[in-house]
Motif scaffolding. Structure first.
Motif, PDB file in Angstrom:
ATOM      1  N   ASP A  52      29.614  44.400  36.250  1.00 59.14           N
ATOM      2  CA  ASP A  52      29.027  45.525  36.960  1.00 59.14           C
ATOM      3  C   ASP A  52      29.857  45.968  38.161  1.00 59.14           C
ATOM      4  OD1 ASP A  52      26.914  45.317  35.204  1.00 59.14           O
ATOM      5  OD2 ASP A  52      25.767  44.035  36.540  1.00 59.14           O
ATOM      6  N   SER A  53      30.989  45.311  38.385  1.00 56.24           N
ATOM      7  CA  SER A  53      31.755  45.567  39.590  1.00 56.24           C
ATOM      8  C   SER A  53      33.248  45.516  39.315  1.00 56.24           C
ATOM      9  CB  SER A  53      31.397  44.509  40.642  1.00 56.24           C
ATOM     10  OG  SER A  53      32.213  44.652  41.777  1.00 56.24           O
ATOM     11  N   ARG A  54      33.997  46.236  40.135  1.00 54.40           N
ATOM     12  CA  ARG A  54      35.456  46.153  40.066  1.00 54.40           C
ATOM     13  C   ARG A  54      35.975  45.015  40.938  1.00 54.40           C
ATOM     14  NH1 ARG A  54      37.128  52.510  40.504  1.00 54.40           N
ATOM     15  NH2 ARG A  54      36.040  53.166  38.628  1.00 54.40           N
ATOM     16  N   VAL A  55      35.092  44.403  41.700  1.00 51.96           N
ATOM     17  CA  VAL A  55      35.470  43.309  42.588  1.00 51.96           C
ATOM     18  C   VAL A  55      35.510  42.009  41.792  1.00 51.96           C
ATOM     19  CG1 VAL A  55      34.817  42.020  44.653  1.00 51.96           C
ATOM     20  CG2 VAL A  55      34.413  44.490  44.546  1.00 51.96           C
ATOM     21  N   GLU A  56      36.596  41.262  41.932  1.00 52.76           N
ATOM     22  CA  GLU A  56      36.714  39.986  41.242  1.00 52.76           C
ATOM     23  C   GLU A  56      35.595  39.050  41.675  1.00 52.76           C
ATOM     24  OE1 GLU A  56      40.565  38.127  41.437  1.00 52.76           O
ATOM     25  OE2 GLU A  56      41.541  40.084  41.608  1.00 52.76           O
ATOM     26  N   ALA A  97      30.684  40.394  37.559  1.00 47.33           N
ATOM     27  CA  ALA A  97      31.977  41.051  37.315  1.00 47.33           C
ATOM     28  C   ALA A  97      31.863  42.230  36.367  1.00 47.33           C
ATOM     29  CB  ALA A  97      32.987  40.041  36.782  1.00 47.33           C
ATOM     30  N   GLN A 119      33.264  38.485  45.362  1.00 47.36           N
ATOM     31  CA  GLN A 119      31.929  39.070  45.453  1.00 47.36           C
ATOM     32  C   GLN A 119      31.049  38.249  46.381  1.00 47.36           C
ATOM     33  OE1 GLN A 119      30.094  39.804  41.679  1.00 47.36           O
ATOM     34  NE2 GLN A 119      31.888  40.835  40.856  1.00 47.36           N
TER      35      GLN A 119
END
Length: 74
Positions: free
Chosen positions: A8-12, A6, A16
């Motif tokens: 490293d990403s905007r995706v919950e 999380a 992922q």
């Protein structure tokens, strides 16, 4: 259990998933793809993609029949 990325990403985390990436050369169809893109010719872009899939993806081609984006790298 998979480790959540999380930070490293905007995706919950719950959305992922691990994805395998593939690198292939498109030199043989590059001009066709660019011309079709400029002309807005979706049918030709699909034909180019079919040529790429059938020529470079081997037995795993069906995993790439539907894509939402393509990344370009140099």
């Amino acid at each position: 259990m998979r480790h959540c990325q999380a930070a490293d990403s905007r995706v919950e985390c719950r959305h992922q998933r691990d994805l395998e990436t593939r690198s292939i050369s498109v030199r043989g169809v590059w001009d066709r793809a660019v011309d079709a893109w400029i002309d807005g010719d979706k049918r030709e872009l699909e034909a180019v993609w079919d040529d790429i899939m059938s020529g470079g993806l081997g037995t795993d081609w069906d995993a790439y029949t539907h894509v939402s984006s393509v990344g370009w790298a140099t």
